[in-house]
Scaffold this active site. Structure first.
Site, PDB file in Angstrom:
ATOM      1  N   TYR A  82      46.117  47.920  38.655  1.00  0.00           N
ATOM      2  CA  TYR A  82      45.536  47.644  39.974  1.00  0.00           C
ATOM      3  C   TYR A  82      45.229  48.991  40.612  1.00  0.00           C
ATOM      4  O   TYR A  82      45.100  50.001  39.923  1.00  0.00           O
ATOM      5  CB  TYR A  82      46.571  46.793  40.736  1.00  0.00           C
ATOM      6  CG  TYR A  82      46.094  46.198  42.028  1.00  0.00           C
ATOM      7  CD1 TYR A  82      44.924  45.450  42.115  1.00  0.00           C
ATOM      8  CD2 TYR A  82      46.857  46.356  43.195  1.00  0.00           C
ATOM      9  CE1 TYR A  82      44.519  44.898  43.326  1.00  0.00           C
ATOM     10  CE2 TYR A  82      46.461  45.797  44.395  1.00  0.00           C
ATOM     11  CZ  TYR A  82      45.286  45.077  44.453  1.00  0.00           C
ATOM     12  OH  TYR A  82      44.880  44.534  45.634  1.00  0.00           O
TER      13      TYR A  82
ATOM     14  N   ARG B 278      30.929  46.597  47.100  1.00  0.00           N
ATOM     15  CA  ARG B 278      31.884  47.461  47.820  1.00  0.00           C
ATOM     16  C   ARG B 278      33.196  47.451  47.054  1.00  0.00           C
ATOM     17  O   ARG B 278      34.125  46.751  47.401  1.00  0.00           O
ATOM     18  CB  ARG B 278      32.056  46.942  49.258  1.00  0.00           C
ATOM     19  CG  ARG B 278      32.650  47.879  50.237  1.00  0.00           C
ATOM     20  CD  ARG B 278      34.180  48.065  50.080  1.00  0.00           C
ATOM     21  NE  ARG B 278      34.990  47.027  50.667  1.00  0.00           N
ATOM     22  CZ  ARG B 278      36.119  46.571  50.107  1.00  0.00           C
ATOM     23  NH1 ARG B 278      36.569  47.024  48.959  1.00  0.00           N
ATOM     24  NH2 ARG B 278      36.804  45.633  50.711  1.00  0.00           N
TER      25      ARG B 278
ATOM     26  N   LYS C 101      42.666  41.489  39.826  1.00  0.00           N
ATOM     27  CA  LYS C 101      43.244  40.600  40.852  1.00  0.00           C
ATOM     28  C   LYS C 101      43.824  39.357  40.182  1.00  0.00           C
ATOM     29  O   LYS C 101      44.880  38.872  40.566  1.00  0.00           O
ATOM     30  CB  LYS C 101      42.162  40.185  41.857  1.00  0.00           C
ATOM     31  CG  LYS C 101      41.674  41.321  42.752  1.00  0.00           C
ATOM     32  CD  LYS C 101      42.471  41.426  44.043  1.00  0.00           C
ATOM     33  CE  LYS C 101      42.012  42.614  44.874  1.00  0.00           C
ATOM     34  NZ  LYS C 101      42.813  42.862  46.062  1.00  0.00           N
TER      35      LYS C 101
ATOM     36  N   GLU D   5      35.776  38.805  46.732  1.00  0.00           N
ATOM     37  CA  GLU D   5      36.435  40.108  46.643  1.00  0.00           C
ATOM     38  C   GLU D   5      35.399  41.221  46.575  1.00  0.00           C
ATOM     39  O   GLU D   5      34.472  41.171  45.756  1.00  0.00           O
ATOM     40  CB  GLU D   5      37.295  40.123  45.356  1.00  0.00           C
ATOM     41  CG  GLU D   5      38.262  41.271  45.259  1.00  0.00           C
ATOM     42  CD  GLU D   5      39.417  41.193  46.263  1.00  0.00           C
ATOM     43  OE1 GLU D   5      40.104  40.168  46.320  1.00  0.00           O
ATOM     44  OE2 GLU D   5      39.613  42.190  46.982  1.00  0.00           O
ATOM     45  N   ASP D   6      35.548  42.192  47.424  1.00  0.00           N
ATOM     46  CA  ASP D   6      34.760  43.414  47.390  1.00  0.00           C
ATOM     47  C   ASP D   6      33.241  43.196  47.451  1.00  0.00           C
ATOM     48  O   ASP D   6      32.465  43.861  46.758  1.00  0.00           O
ATOM     49  CB  ASP D   6      35.172  44.285  46.187  1.00  0.00           C
ATOM     50  CG  ASP D   6      36.587  44.857  46.390  1.00  0.00           C
ATOM     51  OD1 ASP D   6      37.275  44.438  47.339  1.00  0.00           O
ATOM     52  OD2 ASP D   6      36.999  45.728  45.612  1.00  0.00           O
TER      53      ASP D   6
ATOM     54  N   ASP E 125      39.561  37.892  50.480  1.00  0.00           N
ATOM     55  CA  ASP E 125      40.778  38.706  50.384  1.00  0.00           C
ATOM     56  C   ASP E 125      40.704  39.940  51.274  1.00  0.00           C
ATOM     57  O   ASP E 125      41.695  40.338  51.887  1.00  0.00           O
ATOM     58  CB  ASP E 125      40.919  39.119  48.915  1.00  0.00           C
ATOM     59  CG  ASP E 125      42.245  39.764  48.620  1.00  0.00           C
ATOM     60  OD1 ASP E 125      43.237  39.387  49.250  1.00  0.00           O
ATOM     61  OD2 ASP E 125      42.272  40.649  47.739  1.00  0.00           O
ATOM     62  N   ASP E 126      39.523  40.553  51.349  1.00  0.00           N
ATOM     63  CA  ASP E 126      39.400  41.803  52.115  1.00  0.00           C
ATOM     64  C   ASP E 126      39.485  41.544  53.618  1.00  0.00           C
ATOM     65  O   ASP E 126      40.034  42.357  54.360  1.00  0.00           O
ATOM     66  CB  ASP E 126      38.075  42.497  51.754  1.00  0.00           C
ATOM     67  CG  ASP E 126      38.024  42.791  50.271  1.00  0.00           C
ATOM     68  OD1 ASP E 126      38.862  43.558  49.800  1.00  0.00           O
ATOM     69  OD2 ASP E 126      37.173  42.209  49.570  1.00  0.00           O
TER      70      ASP E 126
ATOM     71  N   ASN F  10      41.506  52.340  49.829  1.00  0.00           N
ATOM     72  CA  ASN F  10      41.763  52.518  48.401  1.00  0.00           C
ATOM     73  C   ASN F  10      40.539  53.094  47.720  1.00  0.00           C
ATOM     74  O   ASN F  10      39.431  52.946  48.253  1.00  0.00           O
ATOM     75  CB  ASN F  10      42.054  51.140  47.765  1.00  0.00           C
ATOM     76  CG  ASN F  10      43.293  50.501  48.356  1.00  0.00           C
ATOM     77  OD1 ASN F  10      44.311  51.152  48.521  1.00  0.00           O
ATOM     78  ND2 ASN F  10      43.202  49.213  48.684  1.00  0.00           N
TER      79      ASN F  10
HETATM   80  N1  LIG Z   1      45.048  47.974  51.575  1.00  0.00           N
HETATM   81  C1  LIG Z   1      44.381  46.865  51.387  1.00  0.00           C
HETATM   82  O1  LIG Z   1      44.948  45.814  51.069  1.00  0.00           O
HETATM   83  C2  LIG Z   1      42.903  46.853  51.553  1.00  0.00           C
HETATM   84  C3  LIG Z   1      42.208  48.008  51.676  1.00  0.00           C
HETATM   85  N2  LIG Z   1      40.851  47.987  51.843  1.00  0.00           N
HETATM   86  C4  LIG Z   1      40.170  49.269  51.890  1.00  0.00           C
HETATM   87  O2  LIG Z   1      39.606  49.459  53.157  1.00  0.00           O
HETATM   88  C5  LIG Z   1      38.425  50.238  53.033  1.00  0.00           C
HETATM   89  C6  LIG Z   1      37.320  49.580  53.820  1.00  0.00           C
HETATM   90  O3  LIG Z   1      37.056  48.305  53.313  1.00  0.00           O
HETATM   91  P1  LIG Z   1      36.123  47.293  54.129  1.00  0.00           P
HETATM   92  O4  LIG Z   1      36.605  47.114  55.491  1.00  0.00           O
HETATM   93  O5  LIG Z   1      35.967  46.107  53.297  1.00  0.00           O
HETATM   94  O6  LIG Z   1      34.759  48.121  54.130  1.00  0.00           O
HETATM   95  P2  LIG Z   1      33.529  47.977  55.094  1.00  0.00           P
HETATM   96  O7  LIG Z   1      32.420  48.666  54.440  1.00  0.00           O
HETATM   97  O8  LIG Z   1      33.366  46.574  55.521  1.00  0.00           O
HETATM   98  O9  LIG Z   1      33.966  48.832  56.392  1.00  0.00           O
HETATM   99  C7  LIG Z   1      34.087  50.206  56.414  1.00  0.00           C
HETATM  100  C8  LIG Z   1      34.089  50.647  57.842  1.00  0.00           C
HETATM  101  O10 LIG Z   1      34.400  52.024  57.878  1.00  0.00           O
HETATM  102  C9  LIG Z   1      33.482  52.663  58.726  1.00  0.00           C
HETATM  103  N3  LIG Z   1      33.325  54.069  58.356  1.00  0.00           N
HETATM  104  C10 LIG Z   1      32.758  54.596  57.263  1.00  0.00           C
HETATM  105  N4  LIG Z   1      32.806  55.941  57.308  1.00  0.00           N
HETATM  106  C11 LIG Z   1      33.421  56.247  58.463  1.00  0.00           C
HETATM  107  C12 LIG Z   1      33.766  57.463  59.071  1.00  0.00           C
HETATM  108  N5  LIG Z   1      33.503  58.624  58.508  1.00  0.00           N
HETATM  109  N6  LIG Z   1      34.366  57.422  60.273  1.00  0.00           N
HETATM  110  C13 LIG Z   1      34.640  56.248  60.859  1.00  0.00           C
HETATM  111  N7  LIG Z   1      34.371  55.056  60.305  1.00  0.00           N
HETATM  112  C14 LIG Z   1      33.750  55.066  59.129  1.00  0.00           C
HETATM  113  C15 LIG Z   1      32.195  51.889  58.568  1.00  0.00           C
HETATM  114  O11 LIG Z   1      31.392  52.189  59.683  1.00  0.00           O
HETATM  115  P3  LIG Z   1      29.915  51.566  59.866  1.00  0.00           P
HETATM  116  O12 LIG Z   1      30.144  50.125  60.166  1.00  0.00           O
HETATM  117  O13 LIG Z   1      29.381  52.314  61.030  1.00  0.00           O
HETATM  118  O14 LIG Z   1      29.191  51.789  58.598  1.00  0.00           O
HETATM  119  C16 LIG Z   1      32.746  50.477  58.544  1.00  0.00           C
HETATM  120  O15 LIG Z   1      32.947  49.984  59.833  1.00  0.00           O
HETATM  121  C17 LIG Z   1      38.153  50.372  51.549  1.00  0.00           C
HETATM  122  O16 LIG Z   1      38.568  51.634  51.108  1.00  0.00           O
HETATM  123  C18 LIG Z   1      39.037  49.322  50.912  1.00  0.00           C
HETATM  124  O17 LIG Z   1      39.498  49.729  49.653  1.00  0.00           O
HETATM  125  C19 LIG Z   1      40.147  46.830  51.946  1.00  0.00           C
HETATM  126  C20 LIG Z   1      40.788  45.643  51.818  1.00  0.00           C
HETATM  127  C21 LIG Z   1      42.218  45.570  51.557  1.00  0.00           C
HETATM  128  C1  LIG Z   2      42.950  46.037  48.029  1.00  0.00           C
HETATM  129  C2  LIG Z   2      41.596  45.584  48.169  1.00  0.00           C
HETATM  130  O1  LIG Z   2      41.313  44.405  48.113  1.00  0.00           O
HETATM  131  C3  LIG Z   2      40.553  46.557  48.387  1.00  0.00           C
HETATM  132  O2  LIG Z   2      40.843  47.739  48.508  1.00  0.00           O
HETATM  133  O3  LIG Z   2      39.391  46.157  48.426  1.00  0.00           O
HETATM  134 MG   LIG Z   3      39.253  44.062  47.837  1.00  0.00          MG
END
Ligand SMILES: NC(=O)C1=CN([C@@H]2O[C@H](COP(=O)(O)OP(=O)(O)OC[C@H]3O[C@@H](n4cnc5c(N)ncnc54)[C@H](OP(=O)(O)O)[C@@H]3O)[C@@H](O)[C@H]2O)C=CC1
Ligand SMILES: CC(=O)C(=O)O
Ligand SMILES: [Mg+2]
Length: 645
Positions: A190, A243, A261, A333-334, A356-357, A498
């Site tokens: 993972y 993503r 997953k 997912e993603d 999931d996200d 991540n």
């Molecule tokens: N720990 C866990 O269980 C999980 C972790 N994640 C991680 O979270 C991260 C984001 O995922 P997700 O929310 O789906 O992605 P999205 O693409 O939906 O969201 C990313 C966000 O980050 C913002 N962003 C990008 N660059 C910057 C920056 N330099 N400064 C400020 N904000 C910024 C984007 O802004 P804008 O909207 O303006 O483009 C957007 O709002 C990934 O790395 C993913 O791996 C996700 C799900 C679960």
């Molecule tokens: C953990 C997870 O689902 C992600 O980083 O997208």
């Molecule tokens: Mg994910």
């Protein structure tokens, strides 16, 4: 040669649901080939007959003289903790037998291969003699051997490949190894390693895993689903690869994510591997490197969007329901956020869907925050939250925090949202930006002057909790963490992005820059840190805590729709699993070592809520849902194979 349907134990329904690799064997090998049936088989009461634990122990201790096959006892069902995997099926007892080829083909069938653990008797019965070296070793010894094998590799990707290789050779050994060494192997199968595996997916895999549905299959998706050998699917994890973690658009190579997953669904949540289906929807990629790579495995075209995308997804969603019924869980997912929210919204009232996200992450983070309150004091309503990143994870978490706070305080959602602030790539989300914001950000546009830098937002908003969901590594700078530490005695800092390279800060940075005062957890794991003579153990805030148990809860109760209250139930169950001992170490999540027990509690809590809301269809409701969840879980111990008379 005897065809699978000649097995006298096979009922028509069993034939439909059985794995038969006879065709492949016919084409490939001329080795003796016959049908064997696996215990369990059915006794007259319709219950499954399995080898007893005592007998399994005997096999372990006396591998060269297995006990007589007749010494079987009834097993499976609610009393059988982690004993059998049938209860997640649609009926309480599904009469089934599986036909497999023997000899050389049996050794090459990952679902049934046991390698050197085949007993002397099995070697005789199934034409294996001479095809294996003479020694017989029990599964426990195989596990010891395999963990040593994996440990010999220094490079994480090599460990990952060794694990994938094992999964393709001997599925039960793979899961036993993963379950018994879960803390050590989770980062291998993972995050973070799966991220690198996806980046190199095209070149590291010899055999395809999962199902690929591309634009080429438009109009034929039902046909494609029917090519998958398993019929009784309970969970699908699907991505379109746009993503992948914080690594962006990896197109078709995102397949590593659904595969990873789903192996956690089995190892952590006990869903049978044969009930799990990884799917990648290939609508092209906008990743120039992949488009220009002659070895890229996906469609070499830019991503389809708009109506073309929506039509393919709709055909997929309809075909899944048509082929697998109402109760198959589809986990998105993603996906990129411009599709993820819309897909969830569109299908949440017609299908059993879960993002999931957005939702799993929200549930896991809320659990961590509820646990953290025991360390910092106060209720959710007393805290102020600031997010870096306002996408799926950020707004999903924010919304669930608001929902829970609103339930606790009876305050309207709009009111409690005012305690939650988000920063995106353009700065703090404020009302003057509202017109141009994506719809999922609009509820978070509060009145405030524009703020562009995170550190300024921290100093102005004065949050007690800082959450990173930006996918951008090292954005929680020294200045940012120091600002959090100057405002709070115990700042809560969660770097959720991540893989590790994208984490907003490292565990070491969080502890060092807050002078050891931060309560820290991250999406990908960090090793313990020593700061000024004290050991700090960072927790892992990852949706892997939630989705396996959550999915099991839905499946075992026959739930037909996901409701936000189910996410809250999962969250509460996870938070309740954090022990005093964990708190003493500063942990806000329990260790993964006990994850199957944790998953059983999450599943029970989710199912209980589903029954309460009238969403569960499996009746009557089991009295003890935790025990029921445990009894539903797949265990990877080898089964005894017996020959058909
Ligand atoms: N720990 C866990 O269980 C999980 C972790 N994640 C991680 O979270 C991260 C984001 O995922 P997700 O929310 O789906 O992605 P999205 O693409 O939906 O969201 C990313 C966000 O980050 C913002 N962003 C990008 N660059 C910057 C920056 N330099 N400064 C400020 N904000 C910024 C984007 O802004 P804008 O909207 O303006 O483009 C957007 O709002 C990934 O790395 C993913 O791996 C996700 C799900 C679960
Ligand atoms: C953990 C997870 O689902 C992600 O980083 O997208
Ligand atoms: Mg994910």
């Amino acid at each position: 040669m005897i065809s699978s349907s000649s097995c006298s134990f096979l009922s028509n329904s069993a034939v439909a649901g059985s794995r038969s690799f006879c065709g492949g064997a016919r084409k490939g090998h001329s080795s003796p080939f016959r049908v064997v049936c696996l215990a369990p088989s059915n006794d007259r009461n319709g219950s499954v007959v399995l080898d007893s634990p005592a007998k399994k122990e005997q096999i372990r201790n006396e591998p060269t003289s297995p006990p007589a096959e007749e010494e079987t006892v009834s097993s499976g069902g609610p009393q059988d903790v982690y004993g059998e995997d049938k209860a997640t099926e649609d009926q309480f007892v599904t009469p089934w037998n599986v036909s497999v080829a023997s000899g050389y083909t049996l050794l090459r069938d990952p679902h049934f291969n046991k390698g050197l653990a085949f007993t002397e008797k099995e070697r005789d019965a199934h034409y294996l003699r001479g095809l294996l070296p003479p020694t017989v070793i029990p599964q426990e010894t195989q596990v010891k051997k395999m963990i040593q094998h994996v440990r010999q590799y220094q490079v994480p990707l090599q460990k990952y490949m060794a694990m994938m290789d094992l999964q393709e050779r001997n599925e039960r050994l793979f899961y036993k190894l993963l379950i018994e060494h879960v803390e050590e192997l989770l980062p291998v199968v993972y995050t973070p390693t799966v991220g690198e595996a996806c980046q190199k997916y095209g070149s590291i895999f010899m055999r395809p895993q999962g199902l690929y549905i591309s634009l080429k299959e438009k109009g034929r998706i039902l046909e494609v689903l029917r090519n998958w050998p398993e019929k009784n699917i309970q969970v699908i994890v699907v991505t379109d690869g746009e993503r992948i973690l914080g690594l962006g658009d990896l197109g078709c190579q995102g397949m590593g994510i659904p595969v990873g997953k789903l192996s956690l669904y089995t190892a952590l949540g006990g869903v049978r591997p044969s009930a799990c289906l990884p799917i990648t929807i290939d609508v092209g990629t906008n990743n120039e490197n992949l488009l220009n790579d002659e070895l890229y495995i996906g469609l070499k075209q830019r991503r389809a969007t708009g109506q073309e995308y929506a039509e393919l997804m709709h055909e997929f969603m309809s075909a899944v329901k048509q082929n697998y019924g109402e109760k198959v869980l589809i986990q998105f997912e993603d996906f990129a956020n411009h599709n993820a929210f819309d897909l969830l919204e569109k299908y949440r009232s017609t299908h059993l869907v879960f993002n999931d996200d957005i939702q799993g992450t929200a549930s896991v983070v809320l659990a961590g925050l509820v646990a953290a309150l025991k360390l910092v004091g106060g209720n959710l309503a007393d805290h102020r939250f600031l997010f870096l990143g306002a996408g799926e994870a950020g707004t999903g978490i924010a919304e669930l925090i608001a929902l829970e706070t609103s339930k606790q305080t009876n305050a309207p959602l709009d009111e409690v949202r005012k305690n939650i602030w988000l920063v995106d790539s353009k700065g703090l989300i404020v009302s003057s930006r509202k017109e141009s914001l994506q719809h999922f950000k609009k509820p978070w546009a509060h009145d405030h002057e524009p703020v562009h830098r995170l550190v300024d937002a921290v100093n102005k908003i004065k949050p007690t909790v800082l959450i990173g969901t930006s996918g951008q590594g090292r954005t929680f700078t020294k200045e940012v963490i120091e600002a959090m530490a100057s405002i709070n005695e115990k700042p809560i800092i969660l770097s959720l992005s991540n893989p590790t390279s994208q984490s907003e800060c490292t565990a070491e940075e969080a502890y060092k820059w807050s002078q050891g005062r931060a309560i820290f957890a991250s999406g990908s794991p960090f090793p313990p840190v020593e700061y000024e003579g004290k050991a700090f153990v960072p927790g892992q805030a990852n949706n892997a805590y939630i989705f396996p148990g959550f999915g099991l809860g839905l499946i075992m109760s026959g739930t037909i729709r996901v409701h936000d209250d189910l996410l809250l139930a999962a969250s509460e169950a996870l938070a309740a699993q954090v022990s005093e001992e964990n708190f003493e170490k500063g942990l806000i999540y329990p260790p993964f070592t006990n994850i199957r027990k944790i998953s059983a509690h999450i599943a029970a809590s989710v199912a209980a809520k589903a029954y309460e809301l009238g969403l569960a269809t499996r009746l009557p409701q089991p009295k003890d849902l935790v025990k029921f969840a445990e009894s539903c879980m797949y265990t990877p111990a080898y089964r005894s194979y017996r020959q058909q008379e």
